[in-house]
Write an enzyme that holds these catalytic residues in place. Structure first.
Site, mmCIF file in Angstrom:
data_model
loop_
_atom_site.group_PDB
_atom_site.id
_atom_site.type_symbol
_atom_site.label_atom_id
_atom_site.label_comp_id
_atom_site.label_asym_id
_atom_site.label_seq_id
_atom_site.Cartn_x
_atom_site.Cartn_y
_atom_site.Cartn_z
ATOM 1 C CE1 TYR A 1 -3.956 -1.239 -0.711
ATOM 2 C CE2 TYR A 1 -4.701 -0.456 1.414
ATOM 3 C CZ TYR A 1 -4.969 -1.018 0.200
ATOM 4 O OH TYR A 1 -6.260 -1.345 -0.115
ATOM 5 C CE LYS B 1 4.880 -18.330 1.192
ATOM 6 N NZ LYS B 1 4.322 -19.673 1.201
ATOM 7 C CG ASP C 1 1.330 -20.927 1.776
ATOM 8 O OD1 ASP C 1 1.494 -20.769 2.993
ATOM 9 O OD2 ASP C 1 2.230 -21.358 1.027
ATOM 10 C CG ASP D 1 -6.405 -6.730 -1.238
ATOM 11 O OD1 ASP D 1 -7.633 -6.705 -1.126
ATOM 12 O OD2 ASP D 1 -5.799 -6.267 -2.217
HETATM 13 O O1 LIG Z 1 -8.272 0.582 -4.027
HETATM 14 C C1 LIG Z 1 -8.576 -0.327 -4.787
HETATM 15 O O2 LIG Z 1 -8.932 -0.124 -5.947
HETATM 16 C C2 LIG Z 1 -8.564 -1.748 -4.309
HETATM 17 C C3 LIG Z 1 -8.626 -1.839 -2.812
HETATM 18 C C4 LIG Z 1 -8.879 -3.215 -2.352
HETATM 19 O O3 LIG Z 1 -8.795 -4.199 -3.045
HETATM 20 C C5 LIG Z 1 -9.267 -3.404 -0.954
HETATM 21 O O4 LIG Z 1 -9.351 -2.457 -0.180
HETATM 22 O O5 LIG Z 1 -9.507 -4.569 -0.581
HETATM 23 MG MG LIG Z 2 -9.372 -6.017 -2.020
#
Ligand SMILES: O=C(O)CCC(=O)C(=O)O
Ligand SMILES: [Mg+2]
Ligand SMILES: NC(=O)C1=CN([C@@H]2O[C@H](COP(=O)(O)OP(=O)(O)OC[C@H]3O[C@@H](n4cnc5c(N)ncnc54)[C@H](OP(=O)(O)O)[C@@H]3O)[C@@H](O)[C@H]2O)C=CC1
Length: 473
Positions: free
Chosen positions: A160, A237, A338, A362
């Site tokens: 991020y 991981k 995983d 995510d």
């Molecule tokens: O900001 C985005 O376009 C994707 C963000 C994302 O996948 C999430 O926050 O889970």
């Molecule tokens: Mg997402």
């Protein structure tokens, strides 16, 4: 002063004290409608939230919504490329708590994510995504009700941070040259490794500060859960990326065994303690053989380290955690990422709070949502110490946009999280009950209708919202 927006006349700001919101009865809450299916989802969600608040508090409490702009809608109002206007940032900062629909991010080139920008600008370091099952929701899984987890995903660093250089640019070449010619040769553990010259380069920083503040929130959340759910799993991981993912795990254990020493036990400590509980005369070496598979094959040095670990645990926490006392503490364990993906499907009831770095979280939050009925039922919150923005796990689902068919459940449930955050539990409970009853009555949108057996006629997005409200009575 705002350029193009005006706050509502009625209502006041939410403020923060020691990281917690101080909420007036009539808070002003900024909202972003969102791109794509945001046009369908937001009006449905607002209607449900407002009706729940009205039903619960009969006018004693109400939200004054403050419309602010981001994404395509912002460009219409503020001009080309004005995806995230200063007005919007200022309003969220000023009013502290906001809710939003999804915003589009192009792949490959173009603008960087507005969603990510909002989280970073406001230092919303904990992305909280609960995944629980609503009775009657069709799921591809046999026992979806066994999954009841809350994902605490680090929200500001890892991928991020978005620090990367495109392949073939001067900066990418300079970084590769620095790494290949200086930094890698100076690090014996990297041997003769070299990065291909035609690589793009991305940086994955994981800090102790960022990891521990996230894990601190995860442990605090676990402490609020019923005893049988008081568990935090550090997902990583670390077998592959030792100094980033592995460090996340180590910093998690460090936090659990210092700041939360009285409240937590690690899984390994629990083995050591229970071995002694079962056999009070057990020797250190016997205990080591039981907790460390292959102990006898280890070098003498490694065996000594494990024996020291056992001595330290027994010396330092036997009086506070031994004799079964550890069973009343928050269990902190760790699992490799995983394996977590398969375990939330095969042994879902062994998990409760999952603390993750950004990218793992995510993936795992979408995967966990799938188990309990899909992205249509997947809420979320981005929480910092002085600001919070509530939003669904899913994106803009562009092919469904403007058709009044998408499931608004995730944003409505994000609204539930927001109401709980405000301390408005009665309104939150009404919505949860309304959703449960609508689903139990097989009143659902297309995504759930297509999985139901026998199939049911899907409701529109707006009709689902109305069905939820009907069940408030
Ligand atoms: O900001 C985005 O376009 C994707 C963000 C994302 O996948 C999430 O926050 O889970
Ligand atoms: Mg997402
Ligand atoms: N926080 C945010 O604002 C986020 C934004 N995004 C952005 O959204 C855009 C689209 O991303 P994409 O990868 O297509 O992922 P999406 O989450 O937008 O959609 C993928 C699929 O998930 C299902 N889905 C999504 N939302 C719902 C819902 N409310 N109800 C029922 N089903 C739903 C749909 O499946 P089906 O068609 O099979 O029914 C949809 O086609 C991208 O620009 C991405 O960057 C992505 C994630 C988060």
């Amino acid at each position: 002063m705002y350029e193009k927006i005006t706050p509502p006349d009625i209502g006041s700001r939410i403020t923060f004290k020691n990281g917690e919101p101080v909420v007036p009865d009539n808070p002003i809450i900024p909202f972003i409608r969102g791109d794509g299916t945001g046009v369908d989802i937001w009006p449905a969600s607002q209607m449900v939230i407002d009706t729940a608040v009205q039903t619960a508090y009969q006018g004693k409490r109400q939200i004054s919504w403050f419309k602010v702009y981001a994404g395509d809608e912002a460009c219409d109002i503020y001009g080309t490329y004005q995806y995230l206007p200063e007005d919007t940032l200022q309003a969220i900062k000023e009013y502290g708590v906001a809710i939003k629909g999804p915003l589009t991010t192009p792949v490959g080139g173009g603008i960087r994510s507005l969603n990510v920008a909002l989280r970073q600008i406001n230092d919303l370091y904990a992305c909280v995504r609960p995944c629980r099952y609503y009775e009657g929701t069709p799921s591809p899984h046999k026992y979806p009700e066994k999954l009841d987890v809350i994902i605490y995903r680090e929200n500001t660093e890892d991928i991020y941070l978005g620090i990367e250089w495109r392949q073939g640019t001067e900066m990418a070449e300079r970084i590769i040259s620095l790494l290949n010619n200086e930094l890698i040769p100076a690090s014996p553990e990297h041997g003769k490794k070299q990065i291909r010259l035609d690589s793009g380069i991305g940086i994955k920083p994981i800090s102790k500060t960022g990891s521990q503040r996230l894990i601190r929130r995860a442990i605090r959340h676990a402490l609020r859960l019923p005893k049988n759910k008081q568990m935090v799993t550090l997902v990583h991981k670390g077998n592959i990326m030792k100094y980033t993912e592995g460090a996340f795990r180590d910093w998690g254990y460090e936090l659990a065994t210092t700041e939360f020493r009285n409240e937590c036990v690690t899984e390994r400590e629990s083995w050591i303690l229970s071995n002694k509980e079962v056999n009070p005369d057990i020797s250190i070496a016997e205990n080591a053989q039981m907790i460390e598979p292959g102990f006898n094959a280890l070098t003498a040095e490694k065996q000594a380290v494990i024996c020291q670990e056992i001595e330290k645990v027994l010396d330092s926490i036997w009086s506070t955690h031994g004799s079964d006392q550890w069973k009343d503490k928050v269990m902190v364990n760790d699992r490799i990422a995983d394996s977590v993906f398969q375990q939330i499907q095969t042994r879902p009831d062994e998990y409760s709070v999952l603390a993750t770095m950004n990218l793992n979280g995510d993936y795992v939050s979408d995967a966990a949502a799938a188990v309990v009925g899909g992205l249509g039922m997947a809420p979320g919150a981005n929480i910092g110490d002085e600001c919070a923005i509530f939003e669904a796990t899913h994106g803009t689902a562009p092919k469904h946009a403007g058709l009044d068919r998408i499931n608004p459940g995730s944003v409505i449930l994000s609204g539930v999280m927001m109401l709980e955050y405000l301390g408005w539990q009665e309104a939150a409970d009404l919505i949860k009950q309304g959703i449960s009853d609508a689903i139990a009555n097989r009143q659902v949108t297309y995504d759930l209708a297509r999985l139901m057996e026998p199939p049911v006629e899907p409701l529109k997005c707006s009709e689902f919202a109305e069905a939820i409200i009907k069940h408030f009575q």
